[in-house]
Design a protein around this motif. Structure first.
Motif, short mmCIF file in Angstrom:
data_model
loop_
_atom_site.label_atom_id
_atom_site.label_comp_id
_atom_site.label_asym_id
_atom_site.label_seq_id
_atom_site.Cartn_x
_atom_site.Cartn_y
_atom_site.Cartn_z
N ILE A 156 0.89 -1.10 -0.05
CA ILE A 156 -0.16 0.09 0.03
C ILE A 156 1.06 1.11 -0.06
O ILE A 156 1.96 1.26 0.67
CB ILE A 156 -0.87 -0.05 1.43
N LYS A 157 0.57 2.02 -0.95
CA LYS A 157 1.32 3.24 -0.83
C LYS A 157 0.46 4.43 -0.42
O LYS A 157 -0.86 4.57 -0.80
CB LYS A 157 1.89 3.90 -2.23
N ILE A 158 0.69 5.31 0.72
CA ILE A 158 -0.13 6.43 0.94
C ILE A 158 0.34 7.58 0.94
O ILE A 158 1.59 7.94 0.97
CB ILE A 158 -0.04 6.18 2.73
N LYS A 159 -0.42 8.27 0.18
CA LYS A 159 -0.14 9.80 -0.08
C LYS A 159 0.04 10.66 1.17
O LYS A 159 -0.92 10.63 2.03
CB LYS A 159 -0.92 10.48 -1.09
N ILE A 160 1.12 11.29 1.42
CA ILE A 160 1.32 12.48 2.62
C ILE A 160 1.88 13.52 2.11
O ILE A 160 1.68 14.19 1.01
CB ILE A 160 2.17 11.43 3.81
N VAL A 220 5.22 5.42 1.96
CA VAL A 220 4.52 6.79 1.79
C VAL A 220 5.19 7.66 0.80
O VAL A 220 6.33 7.49 -0.02
CB VAL A 220 4.96 7.44 3.16
N ASP A 221 4.51 8.34 0.22
CA ASP A 221 4.69 9.48 -0.96
C ASP A 221 4.33 10.78 -0.51
O ASP A 221 3.15 11.14 -0.66
CB ASP A 221 4.21 9.00 -2.27
N ALA A 222 5.19 11.73 -0.37
CA ALA A 222 4.78 13.12 -0.12
C ALA A 222 4.72 13.97 -1.33
O ALA A 222 4.61 15.30 -1.03
CB ALA A 222 5.78 13.78 0.96
N ASN A 223 5.15 13.51 -2.42
CA ASN A 223 5.39 14.29 -3.57
C ASN A 223 5.62 15.91 -3.25
O ASN A 223 5.11 16.91 -3.57
CB ASN A 223 3.77 14.66 -4.24
N GLU A 224 6.87 15.89 -2.52
CA GLU A 224 7.66 17.19 -2.33
C GLU A 224 6.98 18.08 -1.10
O GLU A 224 7.24 19.30 -1.13
CB GLU A 224 7.96 17.98 -3.70
N VAL A 240 8.20 0.58 -10.92
CA VAL A 240 7.52 1.22 -12.14
C VAL A 240 6.41 1.99 -11.53
O VAL A 240 5.53 1.45 -10.67
CB VAL A 240 7.24 0.48 -13.37
N ASN A 241 6.33 3.17 -11.67
CA ASN A 241 5.40 4.19 -11.22
C ASN A 241 4.75 4.91 -12.31
O ASN A 241 5.03 4.92 -13.35
CB ASN A 241 6.10 5.07 -10.30
N GLY A 242 3.68 5.56 -12.09
CA GLY A 242 2.98 6.14 -13.25
C GLY A 242 1.92 7.24 -12.96
O GLY A 242 1.91 7.75 -11.60
N ALA A 275 10.05 5.75 1.67
CA ALA A 275 9.43 6.85 1.60
C ALA A 275 9.83 7.71 0.61
O ALA A 275 11.03 7.85 0.14
CB ALA A 275 9.99 7.54 2.97
N GLU A 276 8.82 8.47 -0.24
CA GLU A 276 9.22 8.61 -1.55
C GLU A 276 9.09 10.44 -1.50
O GLU A 276 8.18 10.82 -1.04
CB GLU A 276 8.04 8.21 -2.50
N GLN A 277 10.17 10.92 -2.26
CA GLN A 277 10.24 12.31 -2.50
C GLN A 277 9.54 13.08 -1.39
O GLN A 277 8.50 13.95 -1.52
CB GLN A 277 9.40 12.38 -3.95
N ALA A 296 13.37 8.26 -5.04
CA ALA A 296 13.14 9.74 -5.93
C ALA A 296 12.22 9.59 -6.93
O ALA A 296 12.39 8.55 -7.60
CB ALA A 296 14.47 10.02 -6.61
N ASP A 297 11.17 10.67 -7.00
CA ASP A 297 10.34 10.39 -8.14
C ASP A 297 10.46 11.59 -8.92
O ASP A 297 10.95 11.77 -10.04
CB ASP A 297 9.14 10.10 -7.74
N GLU A 298 10.04 12.75 -8.40
CA GLU A 298 9.94 14.11 -9.20
C GLU A 298 11.38 14.65 -9.40
O GLU A 298 11.58 15.36 -10.43
CB GLU A 298 9.16 15.13 -8.22
N SER A 299 12.32 14.05 -8.50
CA SER A 299 13.78 14.54 -8.85
C SER A 299 14.64 13.41 -9.73
O SER A 299 15.50 13.58 -10.18
CB SER A 299 14.65 14.29 -7.61
N ILE A 346 10.86 4.85 -11.78
CA ILE A 346 10.77 4.95 -13.22
C ILE A 346 9.67 4.98 -13.76
O ILE A 346 8.54 4.22 -13.52
CB ILE A 346 11.58 3.66 -13.85
N TYR A 347 9.37 5.77 -14.67
CA TYR A 347 7.93 5.94 -15.38
C TYR A 347 8.61 5.61 -16.85
O TYR A 347 9.24 5.99 -17.54
CB TYR A 347 7.64 7.38 -15.54
N THR A 348 7.34 5.19 -17.71
CA THR A 348 7.60 5.11 -19.05
C THR A 348 7.49 6.62 -19.79
O THR A 348 7.94 6.50 -21.07
CB THR A 348 6.23 4.25 -19.81
MG LIG Z 1 5.45 9.63 -6.37
#
Ligand SMILES: [Mg+2]
Length: 386
Positions: A168-172, A198-202, A299-301, A225-227, A248-251, A272-274
């Protein structure tokens, strides 16, 4: 030689199961550009640009794209640049797209997926074969809980885990108190039956705030823990201070960004995204750099419709660096939904068959091209004017 003959664009809007938001995203998912490409031997390929204008790289690098920009870029520039090219010559397609217009990776990715789809059909092989083969036949799915209430997150987590989801990924990244509380609630709902990330999207303004908050969450056992913050430099500060692996995602938009991440020791995991690097060929380059540096990947999207999600699945099948469960939808048509929510963000989809979901994973389709055909009647049904 099967030469590219035509490139058409259209826009669809899929209905969503619930509102899906993350920090910084203020527009609905599922309104995306589709590309239909035909070669002169009659092979047809489909691609998608799941472009969101609120989604871009750190500090406004790699600007947001939208249905309007991607349609303009594809129809005015990219399609004309690649007409007549051998559909199997992917590097030539990229060279021509890059020479006619810099940037716009989501628009280029949509075209490139369609080229790969048609090329693989012309050779009667799956797309993953053109990427080097498959290291996985099943893609474990991470279910993403958007920015929803703590009570809704708890209920949805329990439900999707009962359907077989194992991560499970939780947006934070909104409010540290709420963020710690939602992680606690989801852990208590799923117990030891699922891994949590968890993913804070910066979303955290300082590295210190991110570090403080992660330390409070670590007791609930985070896989990664993501970005947490914006920028490779700040992400490196977080990564140096906490035990939980940082992603790292946005980075990490492209292979060059990953080299910077390695130099700064900003993350142990890369998402990684396509689409972020501009297509599958470029995504394999990102995966190669990560692998050479000893970073692992998922792989994320951008919550693709089935059309674009087929590319996610083939990338996840082909790239050895991708060892983690992937945040990709389980593309499912309305008739097959059966009340399920695990990996499902829309109430219908655009494919002739739903993706096969078994024990928490998507089974990689092994037919020609992306292996599942696009349902043109469904595309017509959900088509909207741009
Ligand atoms: Mg993300």
């Amino acid at each position: 030689m099967p030469a590219i003959q035509s490139v058409e664009t259209l826009v669809v809007q899929l209905p969503t199961r619930r509102e899906h938001r993350w920090t910084g995203l203020n527009e609905p998912i599922g309104r995306y550009l589709l590309v239909k490409l035909t070669d002169d031997a009659g092979n047809v390929g489909w691609g998608e640009a799941p472009a969101l204008k609120d989604w871009g790289g750190e500090y406004q690098r790699y600007f947001g794209e939208s249905t309007a920009t991607t349609e303009l870029v594809v129809s005015r520039y990219l399609s004309k640049a690649i007409i007549g090219v051998d559909v199997r010559n992917i590097v030539e397609v990229h060279a021509r797209m890059d020479s006619v217009l810099k940037g716009y990776p989501y628009a280029k990715a949509a075209v490139e997926f369609a080229v790969y789809d048609a090329a693989a059909r012309s050779l009667n092989v799956p797309v993953y074969t053109l990427l080097g083969g498959s290291v996985r036949k099943r893609i474990p799915v991470t279910h993403s809980l958007g920015l929803i209430s703590v009570a809704d997150a708890e209920a949805e987590a329990a439900k999707v885990v009962s359907e077989g989801i194992k991560t499970i990924k939780i947006k934070i990244g909104v409010d540290p108190k709420r963020d710690v509380e939602v992680v606690r609630a989801v852990r208590s709902a799923v117990g030891s039956k699922a891994e949590i990330c968890v993913d804070a999207n910066e979303g955290y303004e300082t590295a210190g705030l991110a570090i403080q908050t992660l330390r409070k969450m670590e007791q609930y056992d985070l896989k990664y823990a993501e970005q947490l913050v914006m920028g490779i430099e700040k992400l490196a500060q977080v990564a140096a201070a906490v035990d939980v692996p940082v992603m790292a995602d946005e980075s990490a938009w492209n292979a060059h960004d990953v080299i910077q991440i390695v130099e700064r020791k900003a993350a142990q995991i890369v998402s990684i995204y396509t689409t972020k690097p501009g297509g599958l060929y470029r995504a394999m380059e990102v995966a190669a750099v990560a692998r050479a540096a000893g970073l692992i990947c998922n792989v994320n999207g951008s919550v693709e419709t089935g059309v674009g999600n087929r590319a996610n699945v083939h990338l996840a099948a082909a790239a050895p660096a991708v060892t983690l469960s992937c945040v990709v939808p389980v593309s499912t048509n309305a008739v097959d939904l059966d009340g399920r929510s695990g990996g499902i963000y829309y109430t219908d989809d655009l494919l002739k068959q739903s993706m096969t979901f078994n024990d928490g994973a998507i089974e990689v389709p092994d037919g020609p091209g992306f292996g599942i055909d696009v349902d043109e009647a469904k595309v017509d049904k959900y088509r909207i004017s741009n």
